[in-house]
Scaffold this active site. Structure first.
Site, PDB file in Angstrom:
ATOM      1  N   GLY A  60       0.827  -1.201   0.000  1.00 22.71           N
ATOM      2  CA  GLY A  60       0.000   0.000   0.000  1.00 22.71           C
ATOM      3  C   GLY A  60       0.859   1.248   0.000  1.00 22.71           C
ATOM      4  O   GLY A  60       0.678   2.156  -0.824  1.00 22.71           O
ATOM      5  N   ALA A  61       1.811   1.299   0.923  1.00 24.64           N
ATOM      6  CA  ALA A  61       2.663   2.486   1.023  1.00 24.64           C
ATOM      7  C   ALA A  61       3.494   2.667  -0.245  1.00 24.64           C
ATOM      8  O   ALA A  61       3.694   3.801  -0.702  1.00 24.64           O
ATOM      9  CB  ALA A  61       3.563   2.381   2.253  1.00 24.64           C
ATOM     10  N   ASN A  62       3.969   1.571  -0.828  1.00 22.87           N
ATOM     11  CA  ASN A  62       4.724   1.692  -2.082  1.00 22.87           C
ATOM     12  C   ASN A  62       3.875   2.389  -3.151  1.00 22.87           C
ATOM     13  O   ASN A  62       4.338   3.297  -3.852  1.00 22.87           O
ATOM     14  CB  ASN A  62       5.097   0.305  -2.625  1.00 22.87           C
ATOM     15  CG  ASN A  62       6.135  -0.410  -1.782  1.00 22.87           C
ATOM     16  OD1 ASN A  62       6.799   0.194  -0.952  1.00 22.87           O
ATOM     17  ND2 ASN A  62       6.275  -1.714  -1.989  1.00 22.87           N
ATOM     18  N   LEU A 250       2.185  -8.978 -16.159  1.00 24.76           N
ATOM     19  CA  LEU A 250       2.849 -10.232 -16.534  1.00 24.76           C
ATOM     20  C   LEU A 250       4.366 -10.099 -16.431  1.00 24.76           C
ATOM     21  O   LEU A 250       5.091 -10.711 -17.218  1.00 24.76           O
ATOM     22  CB  LEU A 250       2.452 -10.609 -17.974  1.00 24.76           C
ATOM     23  CG  LEU A 250       0.959 -10.830 -18.250  1.00 24.76           C
ATOM     24  CD1 LEU A 250       0.683 -10.876 -19.753  1.00 24.76           C
ATOM     25  CD2 LEU A 250       0.472 -12.119 -17.599  1.00 24.76           C
ATOM     26  N   GLY A 251       4.858  -9.308 -15.476  1.00 26.10           N
ATOM     27  CA  GLY A 251       6.312  -9.150 -15.296  1.00 26.10           C
ATOM     28  C   GLY A 251       6.970  -8.671 -16.566  1.00 26.10           C
ATOM     29  O   GLY A 251       6.501  -7.721 -17.206  1.00 26.10           O
ATOM     30  N   GLY A 281       5.351  -4.232  -9.386  1.00 22.73           N
ATOM     31  CA  GLY A 281       3.886  -4.222  -9.492  1.00 22.73           C
ATOM     32  C   GLY A 281       3.300  -3.018  -8.761  1.00 22.73           C
ATOM     33  O   GLY A 281       2.351  -2.390  -9.238  1.00 22.73           O
ATOM     34  N   ASP A 282       3.851  -2.679  -7.605  1.00 23.05           N
ATOM     35  CA  ASP A 282       3.343  -1.530  -6.840  1.00 23.05           C
ATOM     36  C   ASP A 282       3.651  -0.221  -7.560  1.00 23.05           C
ATOM     37  O   ASP A 282       2.844   0.710  -7.546  1.00 23.05           O
ATOM     38  CB  ASP A 282       3.973  -1.493  -5.445  1.00 23.05           C
ATOM     39  CG  ASP A 282       3.637  -2.736  -4.651  1.00 23.05           C
ATOM     40  OD1 ASP A 282       2.578  -3.331  -4.912  1.00 23.05           O
ATOM     41  OD2 ASP A 282       4.449  -3.119  -3.787  1.00 23.05           O
ATOM     42  N   GLY A 317      16.007  -2.127  -4.675  1.00 26.94           N
ATOM     43  CA  GLY A 317      15.087  -1.671  -3.635  1.00 26.94           C
ATOM     44  C   GLY A 317      13.665  -1.519  -4.149  1.00 26.94           C
ATOM     45  O   GLY A 317      13.374  -1.786  -5.323  1.00 26.94           O
ATOM     46  N   SER A 321      13.671   2.662  -5.548  1.00 27.62           N
ATOM     47  CA  SER A 321      13.876   2.498  -6.999  1.00 27.62           C
ATOM     48  C   SER A 321      12.843   3.279  -7.821  1.00 27.62           C
ATOM     49  O   SER A 321      12.951   3.330  -9.041  1.00 27.62           O
ATOM     50  CB  SER A 321      13.777   1.014  -7.366  1.00 27.62           C
ATOM     51  OG  SER A 321      12.432   0.549  -7.294  1.00 27.62           O
TER      52      SER A 321
HETATM   53  P1  ATP Z   1       5.847  -7.204  -7.129  1.00 23.55           P
HETATM   54  O1  ATP Z   1       4.980  -8.177  -6.373  1.00 23.55           O
HETATM   55  O2  ATP Z   1       7.313  -7.432  -6.946  1.00 23.55           O
HETATM   56  O3  ATP Z   1       5.473  -5.771  -6.883  1.00 23.55           O
HETATM   57  P2  ATP Z   1       4.326  -8.029  -9.436  1.00 23.55           P
HETATM   58  O4  ATP Z   1       4.474  -9.507  -9.663  1.00 23.55           O
HETATM   59  O5  ATP Z   1       3.058  -7.558  -8.815  1.00 23.55           O
HETATM   60  O6  ATP Z   1       5.590  -7.460  -8.689  1.00 23.55           O
HETATM   61  P3  ATP Z   1       5.011  -7.765 -12.210  1.00 23.55           P
HETATM   62  O7  ATP Z   1       3.893  -8.378 -12.978  1.00 23.55           O
HETATM   63  O8  ATP Z   1       6.245  -8.575 -12.015  1.00 23.55           O
HETATM   64  O9  ATP Z   1       4.438  -7.246 -10.823  1.00 23.55           O
HETATM   65  O10 ATP Z   1       5.465  -6.401 -12.893  1.00 23.55           O
HETATM   66  C1  ATP Z   1       4.641  -5.262 -12.952  1.00 23.55           C
HETATM   67  C2  ATP Z   1       5.020  -4.428 -14.155  1.00 23.55           C
HETATM   68  O11 ATP Z   1       6.390  -4.009 -14.010  1.00 23.55           O
HETATM   69  C3  ATP Z   1       4.971  -5.172 -15.483  1.00 23.55           C
HETATM   70  O12 ATP Z   1       3.667  -5.194 -16.015  1.00 23.55           O
HETATM   71  C4  ATP Z   1       5.941  -4.332 -16.295  1.00 23.55           C
HETATM   72  O13 ATP Z   1       5.313  -3.123 -16.682  1.00 23.55           O
HETATM   73  C5  ATP Z   1       7.037  -3.984 -15.270  1.00 23.55           C
HETATM   74  N1  ATP Z   1       8.120  -4.990 -15.256  1.00 23.55           N
HETATM   75  C6  ATP Z   1       8.255  -6.042 -14.420  1.00 23.55           C
HETATM   76  N2  ATP Z   1       9.360  -6.760 -14.703  1.00 23.55           N
HETATM   77  C7  ATP Z   1       9.946  -6.139 -15.754  1.00 23.55           C
HETATM   78  C8  ATP Z   1      11.126  -6.368 -16.530  1.00 23.55           C
HETATM   79  N3  ATP Z   1      11.944  -7.409 -16.287  1.00 23.55           N
HETATM   80  N4  ATP Z   1      11.411  -5.514 -17.540  1.00 23.55           N
HETATM   81  C9  ATP Z   1      10.619  -4.439 -17.800  1.00 23.55           C
HETATM   82  N5  ATP Z   1       9.491  -4.159 -17.109  1.00 23.55           N
HETATM   83  C10 ATP Z   1       9.153  -4.994 -16.107  1.00 23.55           C
END
Ligand code: ATP
Length: 333
Positions: A60-62, A250-251, A281-282, A317, A321
Protein backbone atom coordinates in the site's frame (compact mmCIF):
# COMPACT_ATOMS: atom_id res chain seq x y z
CA UNK A 1 -12.28 21.51 10.35
CA UNK A 2 -8.95 19.76 9.93
CA UNK A 3 -5.82 21.82 10.33
CA UNK A 4 -4.09 22.01 6.94
CA UNK A 5 -0.34 22.16 7.07
CA UNK A 6 1.45 22.88 3.82
CA UNK A 7 4.50 20.74 3.15
CA UNK A 8 7.01 20.72 0.32
CA UNK A 9 7.34 17.22 -1.13
CA UNK A 10 10.28 15.98 -3.19
CA UNK A 11 8.47 16.79 -6.41
CA UNK A 12 8.76 20.42 -5.33
CA UNK A 13 4.98 20.80 -5.23
CA UNK A 14 3.28 22.01 -2.05
CA UNK A 15 0.96 19.40 -0.52
CA UNK A 16 -1.58 19.52 2.31
CA UNK A 17 -0.95 17.25 5.29
CA UNK A 18 -4.65 16.67 5.89
CA UNK A 19 -8.06 17.35 4.32
CA UNK A 20 -9.71 15.46 1.44
CA UNK A 21 -7.52 13.70 -1.12
CA UNK A 22 -8.75 12.25 -4.46
CA UNK A 23 -6.60 9.09 -4.16
CA UNK A 24 -6.86 6.98 -1.00
CA UNK A 25 -4.59 3.99 -0.51
CA UNK A 26 -5.65 1.51 2.18
CA UNK A 27 -2.85 -0.93 2.94
CA UNK A 28 0.35 -1.81 4.74
CA UNK A 29 3.43 0.19 5.73
CA UNK A 30 6.24 -2.37 6.16
CA UNK A 31 9.93 -1.86 6.75
CA UNK A 32 11.84 -3.91 4.15
CA UNK A 33 14.96 -5.84 5.21
CA UNK A 34 16.60 -6.90 1.96
CA UNK A 35 19.46 -9.41 1.67
CA UNK A 36 21.03 -9.73 -1.79
CA UNK A 37 22.13 -13.33 -2.46
CA UNK A 38 23.58 -15.35 -5.33
CA UNK A 39 21.05 -18.20 -5.52
CA UNK A 40 18.14 -18.61 -3.10
CA UNK A 41 18.68 -20.72 0.07
CA UNK A 42 17.14 -24.20 -0.06
CA UNK A 43 15.27 -25.56 3.02
CA UNK A 44 17.84 -26.09 5.80
CA UNK A 45 20.55 -24.15 3.96
CA UNK A 46 22.33 -21.02 5.30
CA UNK A 47 23.72 -18.55 2.80
CA UNK A 48 25.87 -15.44 3.10
CA UNK A 49 24.60 -12.16 1.77
CA UNK A 50 27.30 -9.74 0.64
CA UNK A 51 24.92 -6.81 0.60
CA UNK A 52 22.03 -5.69 2.81
CA UNK A 53 19.59 -2.78 2.57
CA UNK A 54 16.83 -1.49 4.82
CA UNK A 55 14.05 0.42 3.11
CA UNK A 56 10.44 1.58 3.26
CA UNK A 57 8.00 -0.91 1.76
CA UNK A 58 4.59 -2.53 2.14
CA UNK A 59 2.48 -2.69 -0.99
CA UNK A 60 0.00 0.00 0.00
CA UNK A 61 2.66 2.49 1.02
CA UNK A 62 4.72 1.69 -2.08
CA UNK A 63 1.76 2.52 -4.29
CA UNK A 64 0.96 5.69 -2.32
CA UNK A 65 4.57 6.88 -2.54
CA UNK A 66 4.77 6.26 -6.30
CA UNK A 67 1.57 8.26 -6.86
CA UNK A 68 2.67 10.97 -4.41
CA UNK A 69 6.08 11.24 -6.04
CA UNK A 70 4.32 11.98 -9.34
CA UNK A 71 2.46 14.84 -7.67
CA UNK A 72 -0.96 13.19 -7.11
CA UNK A 73 -3.12 14.10 -4.09
CA UNK A 74 -2.80 10.92 -2.03
CA UNK A 75 -3.85 9.80 1.45
CA UNK A 76 -2.52 6.67 3.16
CA UNK A 77 -4.78 4.69 5.52
CA UNK A 78 -2.75 2.26 7.60
CA UNK A 79 -1.29 1.41 11.00
CA UNK A 80 2.30 1.31 12.26
CA UNK A 81 3.83 0.43 15.62
CA UNK A 82 4.34 3.20 18.16
CA UNK A 83 8.07 2.80 17.62
CA UNK A 84 10.88 4.57 15.81
CA UNK A 85 10.14 2.66 12.60
CA UNK A 86 6.52 3.86 12.66
CA UNK A 87 7.51 7.50 13.17
CA UNK A 88 10.15 7.28 10.46
CA UNK A 89 7.55 5.84 8.13
CA UNK A 90 5.06 8.67 8.73
CA UNK A 91 7.82 11.20 8.03
CA UNK A 92 8.77 9.36 4.82
CA UNK A 93 5.17 9.40 3.57
CA UNK A 94 4.88 13.13 4.27
CA UNK A 95 8.18 13.73 2.45
CA UNK A 96 6.62 12.11 -0.62
CA UNK A 97 3.51 14.30 -0.43
CA UNK A 98 1.26 11.59 1.05
CA UNK A 99 -1.23 12.70 3.72
CA UNK A 100 -0.71 10.38 6.69
CA UNK A 101 -3.01 11.65 9.43
CA UNK A 102 -4.92 8.38 8.85
CA UNK A 103 -1.78 6.29 9.53
CA UNK A 104 -2.47 5.26 13.12
CA UNK A 105 0.26 4.29 15.61
CA UNK A 106 -0.62 1.25 17.75
CA UNK A 107 0.85 1.14 21.26
CA UNK A 108 2.92 -1.90 22.23
CA UNK A 109 3.22 -3.33 18.72
CA UNK A 110 6.18 -3.39 16.35
CA UNK A 111 5.74 -1.90 12.87
CA UNK A 112 5.20 -4.47 10.12
CA UNK A 113 8.26 -5.97 8.40
CA UNK A 114 9.06 -7.72 5.11
CA UNK A 115 12.08 -10.02 4.99
CA UNK A 116 13.21 -10.08 1.37
CA UNK A 117 15.88 -12.07 -0.50
CA UNK A 118 16.85 -10.86 -3.96
CA UNK A 119 18.80 -13.31 -6.13
CA UNK A 120 21.46 -11.29 -7.92
CA UNK A 121 21.72 -13.96 -10.65
CA UNK A 122 18.07 -13.77 -11.71
CA UNK A 123 16.75 -10.49 -10.13
CA UNK A 124 13.88 -12.58 -8.68
CA UNK A 125 12.81 -12.27 -5.05
CA UNK A 126 11.40 -14.31 -2.16
CA UNK A 127 9.52 -12.49 0.61
CA UNK A 128 8.22 -13.29 4.11
CA UNK A 129 5.87 -10.71 5.61
CA UNK A 130 5.52 -10.11 9.38
CA UNK A 131 2.45 -7.82 9.65
CA UNK A 132 2.87 -7.11 13.42
CA UNK A 133 0.91 -3.88 14.15
CA UNK A 134 -0.88 -4.19 10.81
CA UNK A 135 -3.12 -6.94 12.25
CA UNK A 136 -4.78 -4.24 14.38
CA UNK A 137 -6.35 -2.75 11.24
CA UNK A 138 -9.72 -4.45 11.73
CA UNK A 139 -13.11 -3.19 10.54
CA UNK A 140 -14.02 -2.15 14.10
CA UNK A 141 -10.71 -0.31 14.61
CA UNK A 142 -10.87 1.60 11.34
CA UNK A 143 -14.57 2.46 11.56
CA UNK A 144 -14.10 3.81 15.09
CA UNK A 145 -10.98 5.85 14.20
CA UNK A 146 -12.37 7.42 11.02
CA UNK A 147 -16.07 8.10 11.68
CA UNK A 148 -17.13 5.05 9.66
CA UNK A 149 -14.58 5.82 6.91
CA UNK A 150 -15.90 9.40 6.38
CA UNK A 151 -12.47 10.82 7.27
CA UNK A 152 -10.91 9.33 4.15
CA UNK A 153 -13.83 8.63 1.74
CA UNK A 154 -14.94 12.28 1.80
CA UNK A 155 -13.52 13.77 -1.42
CA UNK A 156 -12.10 10.43 -2.54
CA UNK A 157 -12.32 9.62 -6.27
CA UNK A 158 -10.12 6.50 -6.42
CA UNK A 159 -9.57 3.92 -3.68
CA UNK A 160 -6.64 1.49 -3.99
CA UNK A 161 -6.39 -1.71 -1.91
CA UNK A 162 -4.07 -4.73 -1.78
CA UNK A 163 -4.01 -7.97 0.21
CA UNK A 164 -1.59 -7.22 3.08
CA UNK A 165 -4.02 -6.08 5.80
CA UNK A 166 -6.94 -8.00 7.36
CA UNK A 167 -9.08 -9.03 4.37
CA UNK A 168 -12.39 -8.25 6.08
CA UNK A 169 -11.32 -4.58 6.34
CA UNK A 170 -10.29 -4.37 2.69
CA UNK A 171 -13.60 -5.87 1.54
CA UNK A 172 -15.70 -3.69 3.84
CA UNK A 173 -13.97 -0.49 2.67
CA UNK A 174 -14.18 -1.48 -1.02
CA UNK A 175 -17.93 -2.07 -0.70
CA UNK A 176 -18.53 1.18 1.21
CA UNK A 177 -16.44 3.20 -1.26
CA UNK A 178 -18.06 1.65 -4.33
CA UNK A 179 -21.54 2.33 -2.97
CA UNK A 180 -20.52 6.00 -2.67
CA UNK A 181 -19.46 6.13 -6.33
CA UNK A 182 -15.69 5.84 -5.76
CA UNK A 183 -13.65 4.04 -8.49
CA UNK A 184 -12.22 1.07 -6.58
CA UNK A 185 -8.93 -0.60 -7.55
CA UNK A 186 -8.08 -3.98 -5.99
CA UNK A 187 -4.55 -5.28 -6.45
CA UNK A 188 -4.87 -8.72 -4.78
CA UNK A 189 -1.18 -8.95 -3.91
CA UNK A 190 0.28 -10.97 -2.31
CA UNK A 191 -1.63 -13.94 -3.71
CA UNK A 192 -4.63 -14.88 -1.52
CA UNK A 193 -5.15 -18.39 -0.16
CA UNK A 194 -7.90 -20.44 -1.81
CA UNK A 195 -10.05 -19.74 1.25
CA UNK A 196 -9.50 -15.96 0.96
CA UNK A 197 -10.12 -16.10 -2.80
CA UNK A 198 -13.57 -17.56 -2.02
CA UNK A 199 -14.22 -14.62 0.35
CA UNK A 200 -13.14 -12.11 -2.31
CA UNK A 201 -15.33 -13.45 -5.16
CA UNK A 202 -18.69 -12.09 -3.88
CA UNK A 203 -17.11 -8.63 -3.56
CA UNK A 204 -15.84 -8.51 -7.16
CA UNK A 205 -19.08 -6.70 -8.10
CA UNK A 206 -17.75 -3.76 -6.03
CA UNK A 207 -14.37 -3.70 -7.79
CA UNK A 208 -14.07 -1.14 -10.61
CA UNK A 209 -10.54 -2.21 -11.63
CA UNK A 210 -9.09 -5.56 -10.64
CA UNK A 211 -5.32 -5.62 -10.97
CA UNK A 212 -3.61 -8.96 -10.19
CA UNK A 213 -0.33 -10.44 -11.46
CA UNK A 214 -0.24 -13.89 -13.14
CA UNK A 215 -0.16 -15.83 -9.86
CA UNK A 216 -3.01 -13.90 -8.27
CA UNK A 217 -5.09 -14.09 -11.47
CA UNK A 218 -4.57 -17.89 -11.52
CA UNK A 219 -5.79 -18.27 -7.95
CA UNK A 220 -8.84 -16.08 -8.43
CA UNK A 221 -9.91 -17.71 -11.70
CA UNK A 222 -8.67 -21.30 -11.34
CA UNK A 223 -6.96 -20.89 -14.76
CA UNK A 224 -3.21 -21.26 -15.38
CA UNK A 225 -2.36 -17.65 -16.22
CA UNK A 226 1.17 -17.50 -17.65
CA UNK A 227 1.03 -15.46 -20.85
CA UNK A 228 -1.16 -13.07 -22.84
CA UNK A 229 -3.51 -15.76 -24.19
CA UNK A 230 -4.26 -17.23 -20.76
CA UNK A 231 -4.58 -13.70 -19.30
CA UNK A 232 -7.28 -12.96 -21.92
CA UNK A 233 -9.26 -15.95 -20.60
CA UNK A 234 -8.77 -14.77 -17.01
CA UNK A 235 -10.06 -11.29 -17.94
CA UNK A 236 -13.25 -12.82 -19.35
CA UNK A 237 -13.78 -14.96 -16.27
CA UNK A 238 -13.23 -12.04 -13.85
CA UNK A 239 -15.60 -9.84 -15.82
CA UNK A 240 -18.24 -12.59 -15.78
CA UNK A 241 -17.90 -12.47 -11.96
CA UNK A 242 -18.78 -8.78 -11.83
CA UNK A 243 -15.48 -6.85 -12.15
CA UNK A 244 -15.67 -3.89 -14.56
CA UNK A 245 -12.08 -3.29 -15.78
CA UNK A 246 -9.12 -5.70 -15.43
CA UNK A 247 -5.37 -5.19 -15.77
CA UNK A 248 -3.18 -8.29 -15.36
CA UNK A 249 0.55 -7.60 -15.03
CA UNK A 250 2.85 -10.23 -16.53
CA UNK A 251 6.31 -9.15 -15.30
CA UNK A 252 8.79 -8.92 -18.19
CA UNK A 253 5.97 -9.99 -20.55
CA UNK A 254 4.19 -6.68 -19.94
CA UNK A 255 0.47 -6.52 -19.17
CA UNK A 256 -3.03 -7.25 -20.44
CA UNK A 257 -5.88 -4.72 -20.28
CA UNK A 258 -9.51 -5.80 -20.28
CA UNK A 259 -11.54 -2.58 -20.31
CA UNK A 260 -15.27 -3.14 -19.82
CA UNK A 261 -17.00 -3.62 -23.16
CA UNK A 262 -13.76 -4.00 -25.20
CA UNK A 263 -11.74 -7.07 -26.23
CA UNK A 264 -8.67 -7.65 -24.00
CA UNK A 265 -5.35 -6.36 -25.37
CA UNK A 266 -1.74 -7.27 -24.60
CA UNK A 267 1.11 -4.73 -24.34
CA UNK A 268 4.82 -5.54 -24.03
CA UNK A 269 7.02 -4.30 -21.21
CA UNK A 270 9.80 -1.82 -22.01
CA UNK A 271 12.98 -3.76 -22.90
CA UNK A 272 15.49 -3.05 -20.13
CA UNK A 273 18.06 -4.99 -18.10
CA UNK A 274 16.30 -5.70 -14.80
CA UNK A 275 18.43 -5.82 -11.64
CA UNK A 276 15.68 -6.00 -8.99
CA UNK A 277 11.98 -6.42 -9.79
CA UNK A 278 10.85 -6.10 -6.13
CA UNK A 279 7.91 -3.70 -5.95
CA UNK A 280 7.57 -3.34 -9.75
CA UNK A 281 3.89 -4.22 -9.49
CA UNK A 282 3.34 -1.53 -6.84
CA UNK A 283 5.19 1.03 -8.93
CA UNK A 284 2.89 0.13 -11.84
CA UNK A 285 -0.31 0.36 -9.75
CA UNK A 286 0.69 3.64 -8.03
CA UNK A 287 1.66 5.31 -11.31
CA UNK A 288 -1.41 3.99 -13.16
CA UNK A 289 -3.66 5.38 -10.40
CA UNK A 290 -1.98 8.78 -10.58
CA UNK A 291 -2.51 8.99 -14.34
CA UNK A 292 -6.13 7.78 -14.09
CA UNK A 293 -6.73 10.57 -11.56
CA UNK A 294 -5.20 13.04 -14.03
CA UNK A 295 -7.93 12.00 -16.49
CA UNK A 296 -5.95 9.62 -18.73
CA UNK A 297 -7.73 6.63 -20.27
CA UNK A 298 -6.97 3.21 -18.74
CA UNK A 299 -4.86 2.33 -21.76
CA UNK A 300 -2.78 5.54 -21.57
CA UNK A 301 -2.44 5.31 -17.78
CA UNK A 302 -1.07 1.75 -18.12
CA UNK A 303 1.30 2.80 -20.92
CA UNK A 304 2.80 5.50 -18.69
CA UNK A 305 2.86 3.18 -15.65
CA UNK A 306 4.75 0.61 -17.73
CA UNK A 307 7.48 3.22 -18.34
CA UNK A 308 7.69 4.06 -14.61
CA UNK A 309 7.93 0.35 -13.70
CA UNK A 310 10.66 -0.20 -16.29
CA UNK A 311 12.74 2.50 -14.57
CA UNK A 312 12.17 0.91 -11.15
CA UNK A 313 13.34 -2.60 -12.19
CA UNK A 314 16.70 -1.16 -13.27
CA UNK A 315 17.45 -0.06 -9.69
CA UNK A 316 17.73 -1.87 -6.37
CA UNK A 317 15.09 -1.67 -3.63
CA UNK A 318 11.37 -0.91 -3.64
CA UNK A 319 10.46 2.75 -2.99
CA UNK A 320 14.10 3.73 -3.39
CA UNK A 321 13.88 2.50 -7.00
CA UNK A 322 10.78 4.53 -7.90
CA UNK A 323 11.35 7.47 -10.24
CA UNK A 324 10.80 11.18 -9.64
CA UNK A 325 9.19 13.26 -12.41
CA UNK A 326 12.54 14.77 -13.45
CA UNK A 327 13.83 11.26 -14.24
CA UNK A 328 10.98 10.47 -16.62
CA UNK A 329 10.14 11.43 -20.21
CA UNK A 330 8.26 14.80 -20.37
CA UNK A 331 4.85 13.16 -21.10
CA UNK A 332 4.93 11.56 -17.63
CA UNK A 333 5.71 14.60 -15.50
P1 ATP B 1 5.85 -7.20 -7.13
O1 ATP B 1 4.98 -8.18 -6.37
O2 ATP B 1 7.31 -7.43 -6.95
O3 ATP B 1 5.47 -5.77 -6.88
P2 ATP B 1 4.33 -8.03 -9.44
O4 ATP B 1 4.47 -9.51 -9.66
O5 ATP B 1 3.06 -7.56 -8.81
O6 ATP B 1 5.59 -7.46 -8.69
P3 ATP B 1 5.01 -7.76 -12.21
O7 ATP B 1 3.89 -8.38 -12.98
O8 ATP B 1 6.25 -8.57 -12.01
O9 ATP B 1 4.44 -7.25 -10.82
O10 ATP B 1 5.46 -6.40 -12.89
C1 ATP B 1 4.64 -5.26 -12.95
C2 ATP B 1 5.02 -4.43 -14.16
O11 ATP B 1 6.39 -4.01 -14.01
C3 ATP B 1 4.97 -5.17 -15.48
O12 ATP B 1 3.67 -5.19 -16.02
C4 ATP B 1 5.94 -4.33 -16.30
O13 ATP B 1 5.31 -3.12 -16.68
C5 ATP B 1 7.04 -3.98 -15.27
N1 ATP B 1 8.12 -4.99 -15.26
C6 ATP B 1 8.26 -6.04 -14.42
N2 ATP B 1 9.36 -6.76 -14.70
C7 ATP B 1 9.95 -6.14 -15.75
C8 ATP B 1 11.13 -6.37 -16.53
N3 ATP B 1 11.94 -7.41 -16.29
N4 ATP B 1 11.41 -5.51 -17.54
C9 ATP B 1 10.62 -4.44 -17.80
N5 ATP B 1 9.49 -4.16 -17.11
C10 ATP B 1 9.15 -4.99 -16.11
Amino acid sequence: MNRVEVLQNQTGKPTAASGPRPIVVLGACFLDYIGYVEGMPKPGETRHSKQFAKGFGGKGANQAVMAGRLGAGVRMVSVVGNDGDGQAYQAELAKNGVACDTVFAVNGAASGLALIFVDRNTAQNEIVICPNATDALTVEFLRSKTQNYKQFLHGCKILVCQNEIPLATTLDVIKAAHEQGVYTIFNTAPAPSAEDAARITPYLQHVSLFCPNETEASILTGLDVKDAASAFEAVKKLQSQGVADVVITLGSQGYVIGAKGSAPQHFNSVRVKAVDTTGAGDCFVGAMTCFLNKGKSLSDACKLANICASVSVQRKGTQSSYPYPNELPPELS
